[in-house]
Structure formats: structure tokens, C-alpha cells
Design a protein around this motif. Structure first.
Motif, mmCIF file in Angstrom:
data_model
loop_
_atom_site.group_PDB
_atom_site.id
_atom_site.type_symbol
_atom_site.label_atom_id
_atom_site.label_comp_id
_atom_site.label_asym_id
_atom_site.label_seq_id
_atom_site.Cartn_x
_atom_site.Cartn_y
_atom_site.Cartn_z
ATOM 1 N N GLU A 186 0.857 -1.176 0.000
ATOM 2 C CA GLU A 186 0.000 0.000 0.000
ATOM 3 C C GLU A 186 0.890 1.221 0.000
ATOM 4 O O GLU A 186 1.795 1.333 0.817
ATOM 5 N N ASN B 156 0.524 5.447 -0.334
ATOM 6 C CA ASN B 156 -0.335 6.629 -0.433
ATOM 7 C C ASN B 156 -1.799 6.254 -0.616
ATOM 8 O O ASN B 156 -2.534 6.853 -1.405
ATOM 9 N N GLY B 157 -2.229 5.245 0.140
ATOM 10 C CA GLY B 157 -3.622 4.842 0.079
ATOM 11 C C GLY B 157 -3.995 4.011 -1.127
ATOM 12 O O GLY B 157 -5.169 3.675 -1.311
ATOM 13 N N ARG B 158 -3.023 3.651 -1.958
ATOM 14 C CA ARG B 158 -3.297 2.842 -3.141
ATOM 15 C C ARG B 158 -2.602 1.490 -3.023
ATOM 16 O O ARG B 158 -1.581 1.377 -2.371
ATOM 17 N N SER C 194 -6.100 0.068 -7.700
ATOM 18 C CA SER C 194 -7.014 1.194 -7.572
ATOM 19 C C SER C 194 -7.327 1.836 -8.915
ATOM 20 O O SER C 194 -8.425 2.322 -9.127
#
Length: 468
Positions: A316, A318-320, A341
Motif C-alpha cells: 500500500e 499513499n492509500g493505493r 485502484s
């Protein structure tokens, strides 16, 4: 003497890896920065080739709308064929994802279970090591947590340019039967080419097929990957780009009969995009049941943000979420990865042994910068041979990994994970390796005694203390 440096505790590991990954069943599509256009990508590749970091590179990229291929460079310099999406390259450790895909397929069919003991699928005379009553399982092999080393220690290649060609199944069995584990199976991540090679071997034994035939039947042919093989036909060899080491010297391709599951396949950018497309959107493909099993995070890796699925590294950032793997042999480099994502997937193939990971990650997520500056060509100097003796010895990288420095005539050699690299002097205590982009400096105290060494590779630094 080829080799590959990886990110695992075994610093130099053939058929490298190390990546970010994705989580099974995650199908949202979040907006990300726009991918570079074809002209920008071609400029990235041209600068890499012009900086003598490769001879030829080809890229495949797919976002939600379209697939495209961009290439720059040639097979072997001016006057030779241009590389393209139809050019065949060695893909090194990306082979491991084929091996792991076969495992997931066999699990989905009920042919094996992840917690099966590996010894169950080996001849009875082979004594697979165990520790504290814990046996190595198929899951341990697929997640690099078996406790087995990067390579078997009984490799003595007759040809350092093709170091696995003469390593036999009998030698593999002999090593496994004599090896003692330094940690319990399943306890800790340690990247192991040997472990993944053993996985491919036992799965082939389970089905009664050769490893190549098994991968062809379960993975490649259902996805129409008709240019992906270990043994190339004469027609395919016409499209096989010659490989080059880190100094862009032409080198032999590798043969790995006993360790095929760790890195023996050759492929094209077009074929690899079919594979990545099926993994990133498995519904309706032959990987519909398989991909979720392979992409489920199973064990932690070294970095807290990275976990390991079956053959894939999952991250993961940066939130992706991303899944990826890279590969490097003695004269090729490769990257394959995708974003869960955005749905973007990318393959980068090069016919030289310098990493292309930064290109791959940048094309998946443009917020990740691409490398734009490169070290100038290194200059070799000549040292007095008698002064080399103080560097000879054994250097501990970890409790299980040792670099052995020897002198052969006027040259120093480094043995790492069973393979040898010649060291070329660029200072009184500083050396570099031509086969890969790596540098090694010896630490010397005020009395002139060597106390340790520092190895630099791919922006990372590894230290090792000299044994008394």
C-alpha cells in the motif's frame, strides 16, 4: 559472473524481486495522475539507452481505456534489429509468478493444499530440512519464508557466464538433504530463489509433467501467451534479443534446468500484458479463481508496508494498492506490476542487467519519480597484486549470508550466495562489479587491517564485518 542483487537479506540474489502489491477482490477504480503520453515514455527510454543503461527497452502499458507499446533501442547496437513488443527477453524472477499461479490453480482444483508438507512430494530418500518440529510447507516456499537460502551452497559452475546450466537435480537433492535451517519455517521472510525453484519442482512432480509443460498447460496457453517459453524454437530465437551485463558487454543467456521455477522463462511485452490484464481483472478469464488466491496477503515482508502473496509482493502506497515483481538475470532486467485502484498495469523489459523498476513504477503511478541522472562510466585502475591479500576473507552480512573474498592471480573475486563476481579496482579500497551495477568498499583501520566491507547496489547500502 552473473547474478542479481535483491532486496532480501541475501543481498545478491539471481532473479531479483521486490515490489508493491495489491489485495484480492479490491476492484475500485480511483483517479490517479495521468500516465505519460507515448512521446514522454519514448523520451524516458531514449535517455536510458543514451546513458548506456541499456541497449534496448520495450514497455507495455494499459490504463482503463487502452493498451499501448513503446520501445527504444536495438538487439545489439547500431545495425541490428530494433526491439519491440514482439521481442523476446529473459524475464528472470517474474517466472516466480508463473510458478505461484500454478500453485494457486492446483489449490483451487483440490490437487494440493497450501499447508501440505513439501517433503510429501519429494522422493523418500530426500531429507528436506525441518526445525523444531516444523516442516516446510508449500505456502512457506511461495512466500519466501521457508528458511532456505537464496541459492544452494553446492553450486560450482563450470561456466560462470551460464552459472546454472550444469546444476543438476541430484545436486539439488544432495543440498536439501544436508542443509540445516537457521530459523523455523514460516518464521521470517528471506527471499529464496531456491525455495521457489523447489516449489516449481514439486508441483511438476505432483502432476507427472515437466515444469515447463505444467506452466504452459495451466497458465500460458489459456491466456494465449504463445511466445512465452523456456526452450525457444528456432523461429522464436530469431526474436530473442541478446543480453548484456551492466557494462553493456554481450553475455550468454541463462539455462536453469534444475532451478527453472525461480527464473527460467522468456517472454515478450505483448504476452506479459495478457498475463497482467488477467490478474488485474480476472473475471471471465482462466485466472478468475486463481488470482484472488495468489494475491491474498499471506506473510509480512521486510518492509512494514509490504506483504507477500503467492509469488507476488503486495504494497500500500499513499492509500493505493499495488502488486508487482521484478526480474534480473546476468544480462536482462524486467518489471511487471499493476495498480488495483486504477487498473493500470505495466511491463518493462530490457536486454541489459540494469534495473528498470523506476520506469515501471513511474508508469503505474506518475507521482513516483523516474531516475534521470546516472553515474558516469567507471574507470578501472591497476593495484599492486600483493596489496590485495589484506582483503581476502569471509564477511558476515547476516547470520546466514556470507561474502567470501578470494584472490586469483592479480584479481579479487567475491562469492555471494554461491556465485562469483570479479572485482575491478577504482581506488585503493574501492571496487566495482561489471556484471551488475554494484560497488564494494573495504573498511580499513588505522593499522591497515581490513575490518569489514560496504556493498552498494540500487541506492541501498549493506555492511558486513570481516570474520577473525
Amino acid at each position: 559472473m552473473p547474478r542479481i542483487l535483491g532486496r532480501a537479506p541475501s543481498v545478491i540474489v539471481v532473479l531479483i524481486l521486490v515490489f508493491p502489491g495489491c489485495v484480492p477482490g479490491h476492484d475500485e477504480r480511483q483517479p490517479e495522475r495521468q500516465q505519460p503520453d507515448d512521446a514522454t515514455i519514448r523520451d524516458i527510454l531514449a535517455k536510458r539507452v543514451d546513458a548506456k543503461q541499456s541497449v534496448g527497452i520495450t514497455v507495455g502499458i494499459h490504463n482503463l481505456q487502452t493498451s499501448r507499446f513503446i520501445s527504444f533501442g536495438t538487439f545489439n547496437g547500431p545495425g541490428t534489429s530494433a526491439v519491440s513488443e514482439e521481442t523476446i527477453f529473459e524475464i528472470g524472477s517474474i517466472t516466480k509468478t508463473f510458478t505461484a499461479t500454478v500453485l494457486a490453480d492446483m489449490v483451487s482444483r483440490g490437487e494440493v493444499a497450501l499447508d501440505d508438507a513439501v517433503a510429501r512430494y519429494l522422493p523418500p530418500q530426500v531429507r528436506l530440512p525441518s526445525r523444531n518440529g516444523k516442516q516446510i510447507t508449500l505456502l512457506d516456499l511461495a512466500t519466501h519464508t521457508s528458511g532456505l537460502p537464496a541459492f544452494p551452497a553446492n553450486m560450482e559452475p563450470a561456466d560462470s557466464g551460464n552459472p546454472f546450466a550444469d546444476y543438476t537435480q541430484q545436486q539439488l537433492y544432495a543440498f536439501l538433504s544436508s542443509h540445516e535451517l537457521a530459523r523455523d519455517p514460516g518464521e521470517q521472510y528471506q527471499y529464496s530463489n531456491l525455495g521457489m525453484a523447489l516449489l516449481g519442482h514439486v508441483l511438476a512432480r505432483r502432476t507427472g509433467m515437466t515444469y515447463e509443460a505444467l506452466v504452459l498447460e495451466r497458465v500460458l496457453r489459456p491466456l494465449d501467451m504463445n511466445d512465452t517459453w523456456i526452450a525457444l524454437t528456432p523461429a522464436l530465437r530469431l526474436r530473442f534479443a541478446p543480453g548484456h551485463d551492466a557494462s553493456l558487454t554481450l553475455q550468454k543467456s541463462w539455462d536453469m534446468p534444475a532451478l527453472a521455477g525461480s527464473g527460467a522463462f522468456r517472454s515478450t511485452a505483448r504476452d506479459m500484458m495478457k498475463f497482467l490484464s488477467a490478474y488485474s481483472r480476472p473475471a471471465g478469464t482462466s485466472l478468475e479463481r486463481v488470482a484472488p488466491l495468489a494475491l491474498e496477503p499471506r506473510r509480512p515482508a521486510e518492509d512494514a508496508s509490504v506483504s507477500v502473496g503467492l509469488g507476488w509482493h503486495i504494497v500500500e502506497r499513499n492509500g493505493r494498492r499495488f502488486a508487482g515483481v521484478n526480474g534480473q538475470t546476468g544480462c536482462y532486467a524486467a518489471f511487471a506490476g499493476f495498480s488495483m485502484s486504477s487498473g493500470t498495469h505495466v511491463v518493462v523489459l530490457s536486454n541489459s542487467a540494469r534495473s528498470v523498476d523506476d520506469i515501471g513504477w513511474h508508469l503505474i503511478d506518475p507521482s513516483i519519480p523516474v531516475q534521470t541522472s546516472f553515474v558516469a562510466e567507471r574507470t578501472e585502475i591497476v593495484l599492486e597484486p600483493s596489496g590485495l591479500d589484506r582483503f581476502v576473507g569471509r564477511y558476515n552480512l547476516s547470520p546466514t549470508d556470507v561474502i567470501i573474498i578470494t584472490r586469483n592471480g592479480d584479481s579479487l573475486w567475491a562469492r555471494i550466495s554461491g556465485l562469483d563476481y570479479q572485482l575491478f579496482a577504482e581506488g585503493r579500497q574501492r571496487f566495482f562489479i561489471k556484471a551488475v551495477d554494484a560497488q564494494l568498499a573495504f573498511n580499513v583501520d588505522g593499522s591497515g587491517n581490513t575490518t569489514g566491507l560496504t556493498l552498494r547496489y540500487d541506492g541501498r547500502k549493506f555492511t558486513a564485518q570481516k570474520r577473525p
